[in-house]
Design a protein around this motif. Structure first.
Motif, mmCIF file in Angstrom:
data_model
loop_
_atom_site.group_PDB
_atom_site.id
_atom_site.type_symbol
_atom_site.label_atom_id
_atom_site.label_comp_id
_atom_site.label_asym_id
_atom_site.label_seq_id
_atom_site.Cartn_x
_atom_site.Cartn_y
_atom_site.Cartn_z
ATOM 1 N N UNK A 178 0.803 -1.236 0.000
ATOM 2 C CA UNK A 178 0.000 0.000 0.000
ATOM 3 C C UNK A 178 0.834 1.284 0.000
ATOM 4 N N UNK A 179 2.159 1.106 -0.058
ATOM 5 C CA UNK A 179 3.030 2.285 -0.038
ATOM 6 C C UNK A 179 3.419 2.740 -1.453
ATOM 7 N N UNK A 180 3.024 1.984 -2.460
ATOM 8 C CA UNK A 180 3.268 2.432 -3.837
ATOM 9 C C UNK A 180 2.133 1.958 -4.745
ATOM 10 N N UNK A 181 2.128 2.488 -5.970
ATOM 11 C CA UNK A 181 0.992 2.269 -6.867
ATOM 12 C C UNK A 181 1.275 1.211 -7.932
ATOM 13 N N UNK A 182 2.229 0.295 -7.682
ATOM 14 C CA UNK A 182 2.535 -0.711 -8.700
ATOM 15 C C UNK A 182 1.397 -1.720 -8.857
ATOM 16 N N UNK A 183 0.897 -2.203 -7.734
ATOM 17 C CA UNK A 183 -0.208 -3.165 -7.741
ATOM 18 C C UNK A 183 -1.218 -2.731 -6.685
ATOM 19 N N UNK A 184 -2.428 -3.281 -6.808
ATOM 20 C CA UNK A 184 -3.476 -2.899 -5.866
ATOM 21 C C UNK A 184 -4.350 -4.118 -5.560
ATOM 22 N N UNK A 185 -4.769 -4.244 -4.320
ATOM 23 C CA UNK A 185 -5.790 -5.249 -3.998
ATOM 24 C C UNK A 185 -7.013 -4.542 -3.421
ATOM 25 N N UNK A 186 -8.009 -5.311 -3.020
ATOM 26 C CA UNK A 186 -9.278 -4.721 -2.579
ATOM 27 C C UNK A 186 -9.094 -3.822 -1.358
#
Lengths: 105, 264
Positions: free
Chosen positions: B162-170
Motif C-alpha cells: 500500500x506504499x506504492x501504486x505498482x499493484x493494488x488489492x481490494x
C-alpha cells in the motif's frame, strides 16, 4: 537419479500449474447462474421474502434525501443528532443482475 | 529421494493466498447466507452507519497468515436502491474491487449487495468498521464523485504494497478511497505519500519459499512491489488507522450466531 529428478520436477510443475488454475474460485457465468438459481429458491425458506435484482443504488446521507451529497446538504450529517440514529432496512433480498449470458437463458 | 520429499513438501505448503473473488462457490446454504446478510445490514443500520468498511472471510482461517482475519474488504453505503419492479427500498450497496474472472492479475470495480458479497464466504463472520460521522459523510461524497474509479489501479496483487501504486488489492483500494475522502483529493501521489507517512501496514508472515512459489506460479500474486519485508493493507490495519487518528466510531466482528465482538 537424473530421471527421478526430471520426473519429480515435471510432476511438481504440473501440480503447481493445476493449483494455480484451480485454487482461486473466480467469478464466472456458471457460478453466477448457480447463485441466481439458488437465490431464486431461497425465498421460500426465508419468510417468503422475494429475491429482487437491483437497477441502481443511490447513497443516502440523510434518510429521504437520495443523491443529495453536496457539501451544503452533506453537512447535515456532520454534528447532526441524526448521525448515529438507527436506519430503516428493507426485508427484500437484493442481488445484482446476472450476466448478459445468464439473462438470456 | 530427499529431493522428491522436499518437492512434495513445497507443494503441500503452497501459500493459501486469499483474493477478492466475486461469486465464489458458497460454503453455506442460500438460506444461511440470506439470513446472515440481513443480520449484517440490520446491525449496521441499528448503529446508524451510512458508510462503513466491511470485511469477509474467503478462506479457512487456519490457512491465513498470522494477523490476517479477513480476505476481502470493501465499502458499504446506505443507499436508496431501485429494484427491477421500480420499487425503491433502503439498504446497503457494497462498492468492491474484485479480481477479474479468468485474469486474476487484473481487477474491476463492482457494486453489489450483502448477499452477493457473502456468497463466497468460508466463514459467516463479518468485519464491520464504522468511521465517525464526518468521515462517513466524506466517504459518501467521494464515492458519489467517482473516487473509486479515479484511484483504481487494475494491476492486481493479493499482497500488494500500500506504499506504492505498482499493484493494488481490494483493501488497498478501500484505503485509497477512504483517504481520498479524508483528504478530499484523488491525487494518488499525495495519497501514497500519506500512506507512507501515516498508515501502518500489516506484516505478512509467510516463508520466503512459499512467496517465491506463489509469485512464480499463481497469477495475482507478486512481491515485485515490496522490499525485503512484505506488508499489506488489511481490514484490521484500516480499523487501527482510523482509531489511531480519532476517526473511528466502532469496529466489530459479527458472527452467524449474532455474537458481536469488539475489534479494537
Amino acid at each position: 537419479m537424473k530421471n527421478l529428478k526430471r520426473i519429480t520436477a515435471t510432476i511438481a510443475l504440473l501440480t503447481l500449474s493445476s493449483i494455480a488454475v484451480a485454487s482461486p474460485d473466480f467469478s464466472n457465468h456458471s457460478s453466477q447462474a448457480s447463485k441466481h438459481s439458488a437465490l431464486a429458491s431461497a425465498h421460500v425458506a426465508v419468510g417468503g421474502v422475494k429475491t429482487v435484482a437491483s437497477v441502481v443504488a443511490v447513497p443516502l446521507i440523510v434518510s429521504g434525501e437520495a443523491g443529495k451529497v453536496s457539501h451544503t446538504v452533506g453537512t447535515s450529517l456532520l454534528n447532526s443528532s441524526k448521525a448515529y440514529t438507527p436506519l430503516e432496512i428493507t426485508d427484500t433480498i437484493i442481488t445484482h443482475d446476472p450476466s448478459p449470458a445468464n439473462a438470456m437463458q | 529421494m530427499k529431493y522428491f520429499i522436499s518437492c512434495l513438501f513445497m507443494l503441500i505448503c503452497l501459500p493459501a493466498f486469499a483474493g477478492s473473488q466475486a461469486n465464489a462457490k458458497s460454503a453455506y446454504s442460500s438460506e444461511q447466507i440470506v439470513k446472515f446478510s440481513k443480520q449484517i445490514e440490520k446491525y449496521a443500520a441499528s448503529q446508524g452507519a451510512r458508510a462503513f468498511i466491511i470485511g469477509r472471510i474467503g478462506r479457512d482461517p487456519k490457512d491465513l497468515p498470522k494477523g490476517i482475519k479477513f480476505t476481502h474488504t470493501a465499502i458499504a453505503l446506505y443507499s436508496q436502491i431501485t429494484l427491477e419492479d421500480g420499487k425503491k427500498v433502503n439498504g446497503y450497496a457494497i462498492h468492491n474491487l474484485y479480481q477479474r474472472a479468468g485474469k486474476p492479475h487484473k481487477s474491476d470495480l463492482v457494486t453489489d449487495y450483502p448477499v452477493d458479497f457473502f456468497w463466497g464466504a468460508k466463514r459467516l463472520s463479518a468485519g464491520i468498521t464504522i468511521p465517525n460521522a464526518a468521515v462517513q459523510q466524506r466517504l459518501i461524497e467521494a464515492i458519489n464523485n467517482g473516487a473509486g474509479a479515479k484511484v483504481h489501479n487494475p494491476n492486481y496483487s493479493v499482497i500488494s504494497n500500500p506504499m506504492n501504486n505498482q499493484y493494488q488489492n481490494c483493501t488497498e483500494h478501500t484505503l485509497l478511497v477512504l483517504n481520498s475522502a479524508i483528504y478530499q483529493t484523488d491525487d494518488t501521489k499525495r495519497l501514497y505519500a500519506n500512506n507512507n507517512q501515516y498508515f501502518k501496514a500489516q506484516r505478512v508472515r509467510i516463508s520466503p519459499m512459499k512467496l517465491l512459489l506463489g509469485s512464480a506460479f499463481v497469477k495475482g500474486v507478486t512481491t515485485k512491489d515490496h522490499d525485503s519485508t512484505i506488508k499489506t493493507a488489511t481490514f484490521s490495519s484500516i480499523a487501527r488507522y482510523l482509531n489511531d487518528n480519532g476517526l473511528l466510531h466502532k469496529s466489530v466482528t459479527l458472527d452467524i450466531n449474532g455474537k458481536v465482538t469488539n475489534q479494537i
